[in-house]
Design a protein around this motif. Structure first.
Motif, mmCIF file in Angstrom:
data_model
loop_
_atom_site.group_PDB
_atom_site.id
_atom_site.type_symbol
_atom_site.label_atom_id
_atom_site.label_comp_id
_atom_site.label_asym_id
_atom_site.label_seq_id
_atom_site.Cartn_x
_atom_site.Cartn_y
_atom_site.Cartn_z
ATOM 1 N N ALA A 25 0.828 -1.211 0.000
ATOM 2 C CA ALA A 25 0.000 0.000 0.000
ATOM 3 C C ALA A 25 0.860 1.257 0.000
ATOM 4 O O ALA A 25 0.550 2.240 -0.696
ATOM 5 N N ARG A 26 1.948 1.258 0.765
ATOM 6 C CA ARG A 26 2.829 2.425 0.795
ATOM 7 C C ARG A 26 3.497 2.662 -0.549
ATOM 8 O O ARG A 26 3.636 3.796 -1.007
ATOM 9 N N ALA A 27 3.909 1.586 -1.208
ATOM 10 C CA ALA A 27 4.544 1.711 -2.519
ATOM 11 C C ALA A 27 3.572 2.297 -3.539
ATOM 12 O O ALA A 27 3.928 3.193 -4.316
ATOM 13 N N ILE A 28 2.346 1.827 -3.538
ATOM 14 C CA ILE A 28 1.337 2.332 -4.472
ATOM 15 C C ILE A 28 1.058 3.808 -4.192
ATOM 16 O O ILE A 28 0.955 4.638 -5.112
ATOM 17 N N ALA A 29 0.948 4.162 -2.930
ATOM 18 C CA ALA A 29 0.683 5.554 -2.563
ATOM 19 C C ALA A 29 1.807 6.476 -3.012
ATOM 20 O O ALA A 29 1.579 7.658 -3.322
ATOM 21 N N ALA A 30 3.027 5.928 -3.084
ATOM 22 C CA ALA A 30 4.186 6.715 -3.507
ATOM 23 C C ALA A 30 4.380 6.686 -5.020
ATOM 24 O O ALA A 30 5.365 7.226 -5.533
ATOM 25 N N GLY A 31 3.459 6.032 -5.734
ATOM 26 C CA GLY A 31 3.559 5.946 -7.183
ATOM 27 C C GLY A 31 4.608 4.975 -7.664
ATOM 28 O O GLY A 31 5.082 5.073 -8.802
ATOM 29 N N GLN A 32 4.965 4.004 -6.836
ATOM 30 C CA GLN A 32 5.990 3.026 -7.176
ATOM 31 C C GLN A 32 5.366 1.678 -7.534
ATOM 32 O O GLN A 32 4.228 1.384 -7.154
ATOM 33 N N VAL A 33 6.122 0.871 -8.251
ATOM 34 C CA VAL A 33 5.713 -0.509 -8.519
ATOM 35 C C VAL A 33 6.104 -1.327 -7.291
ATOM 36 O O VAL A 33 7.285 -1.383 -6.926
ATOM 37 N N PRO A 34 5.143 -1.940 -6.628
ATOM 38 C CA PRO A 34 5.452 -2.612 -5.357
ATOM 39 C C PRO A 34 6.201 -3.935 -5.546
ATOM 40 O O PRO A 34 6.114 -4.576 -6.589
ATOM 41 N N GLU A 35 6.939 -4.298 -4.507
ATOM 42 C CA GLU A 35 7.533 -5.617 -4.417
ATOM 43 C C GLU A 35 6.693 -6.429 -3.423
ATOM 44 O O GLU A 35 6.267 -5.892 -2.396
ATOM 45 N N PHE A 36 6.504 -7.683 -3.737
ATOM 46 C CA PHE A 36 5.606 -8.507 -2.934
ATOM 47 C C PHE A 36 6.386 -9.562 -2.155
ATOM 48 O O PHE A 36 7.178 -10.310 -2.735
ATOM 49 N N HIS A 37 6.120 -9.624 -0.870
ATOM 50 C CA HIS A 37 6.688 -10.708 -0.066
ATOM 51 C C HIS A 37 5.853 -11.959 -0.325
ATOM 52 O O HIS A 37 4.626 -11.930 -0.181
ATOM 53 N N PRO A 38 6.489 -13.064 -0.730
ATOM 54 C CA PRO A 38 5.726 -14.252 -1.151
ATOM 55 C C PRO A 38 5.155 -15.071 0.017
ATOM 56 O O PRO A 38 5.432 -16.258 0.179
ATOM 57 N N SER A 39 4.309 -14.442 0.811
ATOM 58 C CA SER A 39 3.700 -15.134 1.953
ATOM 59 C C SER A 39 2.873 -16.333 1.516
ATOM 60 O O SER A 39 2.705 -17.296 2.277
ATOM 61 N N TRP A 40 2.339 -16.282 0.296
ATOM 62 C CA TRP A 40 1.468 -17.356 -0.203
ATOM 63 C C TRP A 40 2.196 -18.686 -0.376
ATOM 64 O O TRP A 40 1.561 -19.714 -0.568
ATOM 65 N N ARG A 41 3.530 -18.663 -0.313
ATOM 66 C CA ARG A 41 4.280 -19.905 -0.472
ATOM 67 C C ARG A 41 4.319 -20.741 0.805
ATOM 68 O O ARG A 41 4.850 -21.847 0.809
ATOM 69 N N LYS A 42 3.789 -20.212 1.857
ATOM 70 C CA LYS A 42 3.805 -20.917 3.132
ATOM 71 C C LYS A 42 3.126 -22.274 2.994
ATOM 72 O O LYS A 42 2.022 -22.392 2.463
ATOM 73 N N GLY A 43 3.807 -23.305 3.492
ATOM 74 C CA GLY A 43 3.294 -24.665 3.341
ATOM 75 C C GLY A 43 1.921 -24.862 3.928
ATOM 76 O O GLY A 43 1.093 -25.594 3.370
ATOM 77 N N GLU A 44 1.643 -24.216 5.040
ATOM 78 C CA GLU A 44 0.331 -24.355 5.683
ATOM 79 C C GLU A 44 -0.780 -23.884 4.760
ATOM 80 O O GLU A 44 -1.853 -24.503 4.688
ATOM 81 N N TYR A 45 -0.530 -22.785 4.052
ATOM 82 C CA TYR A 45 -1.549 -22.262 3.139
ATOM 83 C C TYR A 45 -1.763 -23.214 1.969
ATOM 84 O O TYR A 45 -2.898 -23.512 1.581
ATOM 85 N N LYS A 46 -0.665 -23.690 1.401
ATOM 86 C CA LYS A 46 -0.778 -24.594 0.258
ATOM 87 C C LYS A 46 -1.512 -25.879 0.635
ATOM 88 O O LYS A 46 -2.310 -26.405 -0.157
#
Length: 298
Positions: A25-46
């Protein structure tokens, strides 16, 4: 494609991904292309999605054991692309060549990056080789860059969506797929996932399509002839082929709808009626043999 029941997010999920959401959200507010932390790779979620999808890719319904699974963002979190050329299947890790896409936005549906309802598990071929960052919508041109307050109508079918994919995809006895009754959702899904371009996938579907078509025809004729014991045999075979855990169950259910005009809930009701209306002494002995054979396979 088969419609599944979405699993519930694990306890504490929202808190676990909150920090990553705020960074984006901060990156978007600053007009930047955000970098994403890959939390979705967590084994529990998969694991939650593996169980909900019965170990199958949410798009092509192949077993994930045979293809490395990836957590797919239904609405792309980063860039958004448009399809320029559908391409063809080829050898290699992603199995596609000459598939051209054009970037139409540097930022995608970033606010959905950590939304549990935007996730599904897909095989690497569907996720990276074919779907990529494509996300067809009815609006023309595609609202870009996407923002949370812009309305859009997604045309890509989802295994966790409101629309049942069976209602929009139709299959031949050879496993070929076309949009059902010209469905725009079916057409967009077939193009986005390359369903009509993947000969290896059609080859796998063909055997299941042939079996489903054979039993659908047999059931129809048995009902016309009043041979309820034979009808029960074909019904049980179709119920087995269309079980959620089976490969290409969505296609089987689609064939049942095309050949018999029955939605899957109606098919299940028919199976129950036939089982209740066929006296034990008149049941075809093949029923017991087939039940035992299915039990051994399981």
């Amino acid at each position: 494609m088969l419609r599944f029941r979405r699993p519930k997010p694990p306890k504490g999920f929202a808190k676990e991904v909150d920090a990553a959401r705020r960074v984006v959200a901060r990156a978007i507010a600053a007009g930047q292309v955000p970098e994403f932390h890959p939390s979705w790779r967590k084994g529990e979620y998969k694991r939650e999605f593996v169980a909900a999808q019965h170990g199958k890719c949410g798009y092509c319904e192949t077993y994930l054991l045979n293809h490395p699974p990836a957590m797919e963002h239904y609405a792309p979190k980063g860039e958004v692309e448009a399809l320029a050329n559908e391409g063809v299947e080829a050898d290699g890790i992603y199995g596609v060549r000459d598939r051209d896409t054009q970037q139409i936005s540097r930022t995608g549906y970033h606010w959905l990056a950590y939304d549990w309802n935007n996730w599904l598990l897909a095989c690497e071929r569907c996720n990276t080789g074919w779907k990529r960052s494509l996300f067809p919508v009815r609006e023309d041109p595609h609202p870009c860059p996407p923002t949370p307050d812009q309305p859009y109508t997604a045309l890509l079918l989802s295994p966790f969506g409101v629309d049942d994919p069976v209602e929009h995809l139709e299959f031949s006895v050879l496993g070929e797929v076309i949009p059902r009754d010209g469905s725009e959702y079916g057409e967009a899904t077939i193009r986005t996932l390359g369903f009509s371009r993947r000969e290896s996938l059609r080859n796998v579907r063909q055997g299941f399509a042939a079996d489903a078509t054979q039993h659908a025809r047999g059931l129809e004729q048995a009902l016309v002839d009043g041979k309820l014991d034979i009808a029960q045999i074909h019904t049980e075979e179709l119920i087995s082929l269309g079980g959620e855990e089976r490969l290409h169950a969505g296609m089987v259910r689609s064939i049942v709808l095309s050949r018999l005009g029955l939605h899957w809930s109606q098919m299940e009701e028919l199976a129950e009626k036939l089982a209740a209306s066929t006296p034990p002494h008149t049941k075809d002995p093949r029923l017991a043999v087939r039940r035992r054979a299915r039990g051994q396979k399981q």
